[in-house]
Design an enzyme around this catalytic site. Structure first.
Site, PDB file in Angstrom:
ATOM      1  N   HIS A 124       6.642   3.170  43.015  1.00  0.00           N
ATOM      2  CA  HIS A 124       5.642   2.691  43.977  1.00  0.00           C
ATOM      3  C   HIS A 124       4.970   1.426  43.453  1.00  0.00           C
ATOM      4  CE1 HIS A 124       3.601   5.518  41.238  1.00  0.00           C
ATOM      5  NE2 HIS A 124       2.475   4.857  41.466  1.00  0.00           N
ATOM      6  N   ASP A 150       4.695   6.768  37.757  1.00  0.00           N
ATOM      7  CA  ASP A 150       3.600   7.247  36.903  1.00  0.00           C
ATOM      8  C   ASP A 150       4.163   8.106  35.779  1.00  0.00           C
ATOM      9  OD1 ASP A 150       1.842   5.992  38.556  1.00  0.00           O
ATOM     10  OD2 ASP A 150       0.983   7.799  39.433  1.00  0.00           O
TER      11      ASP A 150
END
Length: 355
Positions: A291, A237
């Site tokens: 992720h 992110d």
């Protein structure tokens, strides 16, 4: 029946009766070896588990309890960069309302949702969308989404917020406001964990005026061949922090110590990621973990991600002077948030085939 047309929403594709997914959604061969059955993966008790951090004592008057909570948070941010947080101060009833409103929006016919469609070509990124443009690797993700800025209130474009269901606006507004308060508490604790003044990280990411909370509801339809697709491909992110609610259907995997680890579904928790922005400011002491999201044949998965992002141009992101020394030189060059997004520092391709 095999579909070959790309351009429809993934939801429409999923409900069309196809038995094989279009080739644009099939992951590269080296990546497929690491994609398993998410329900089986979640049951796996062996190996590392994403930490659960109890935030009840985060601002306790008892100094010992507060310091213990700070230490656990720091350890999770340092070792994993992701955690389940419980006793976070967001009422369960409000979380349920947010989930119900988002699910109800996606339960509407596609034609209704199309009224809120975004248009990347014209720069209008807020609204209902799918990853319809091929990325560099040519793959698409098995996901539709709804995206909009949620906080600060004066920066919101309410014309893009769904009018149906009627609770979407009040529930999401209240949730964003409370999450913003939680972000301040987390950033304070993380600042102290670096030996900084309590308000330092919050100031460095834009403070109450400039830190943006961007809501993205991710909708992952049932997939006829989940072993071939991903809901969202491997990434870190770019945010400072990300807070994620989900509908208790597993799907999140973290790349930890060379292996993909499946996050369990922890009731009443919020998943919190450290983003690239905090990794950079901390000179890599806090981790922004790679992720991805898996899909399945049996259940629709929905997640509500709130990305806490610094302003795109106003702040130069670089390791804070206090995190740098001769032994630990700066790991990241100075960049604005916009430049960071453009250059994306973090390696991705080298781990796509990780088992």
């Amino acid at each position: 029946m095999v579909a070959t047309v790309v351009g429809a929403r993934v939801e429409s594709l999923a409900s069309s009766g196809i038995e094989a997914i279009p080739k644009e959604y099939v992951r590269p061969q080296e990546e497929l070896t690491s994609i398993g059955n998410i329900f089986e993966e979640e049951k796996n008790e062996n190996g590392p588990q994403v930490p659960t951090i109890d935030l009840e004592d985060l601002v306790s008057e008892d100094e010992e309890k507060r310091e213990r909570c700070h230490e656990e948070l720091k350890r999770a941010a340092t070792e994993w960069g992701v955690m389940h947080v419980v006793n976070h101060g967001i009422p369960v009833e409000l979380m349920d309302r947010v989930r119900a409103a988002g699910a109800e929006f996606f339960n509407q016919p596609v034609e209704e949702k199309e009224k809120y469609a975004n248009d990347h070509a014209s720069g209008n990124i807020q609204g209902y969308g799918s990853k319809l443009a091929n990325n560099a690797s040519g793959q698409l993700e098995w996901e539709d989404y709804f995206f909009h800025l949620a906080f600060p209130e004066d920066k919101r474009d309410m014309s893009i917020w769904p009018k149906t269901p009627s609770d979407y606006i009040p529930a999401t507004s209240e949730y964003a406001k409370l999450l913003r308060g939680l972000a301040t508490k987390i950033l304070s604790a993380l600042s102290l964990g670096l030996g900084l003044e309590e308000g330092r990280l919050e100031k460095e990411v834009g403070g109450m005026e400039e830190l943006l909370l961007q809501m993205k509801i991710n909708y992952y339809p049932k997939c006829p061949q989940p072993e071939l697709a991903l809901g969202v491909e491997a990434h870190t992110d770019v945010s400072a922090l990300t807070f994620i609610l989900h509908n208790m259907v597993p799907g999140l995997q973290l790349f930890y110590e060379g292996k993909w680890v499946t996050a369990k579904c922890v009731p009443n928790s919020i998943v919190m990621h450290i983003g690239d922005t905090i990794e950079i400011l901390s000179n890599g002491k806090y981790k922004s973990i790679l992720h991805r999201g898996l899909v399945n044949k049996e259940k629709v998965r929905i997640s509500w991600a709130m990305f806490c992002e610094p302003p795109k141009e106003k702040i130069i992101l670089k390791p804070l002077p206090e995190t740098v020394s001769k032994a630990e030189p700066p790991l990241y060059p100075p960049r604005t948030f916009a430049q960071h997004i453009h250059h994306k520092l973090f390696r991705k391709t080298q781990v796509l085939g990780a088992k």
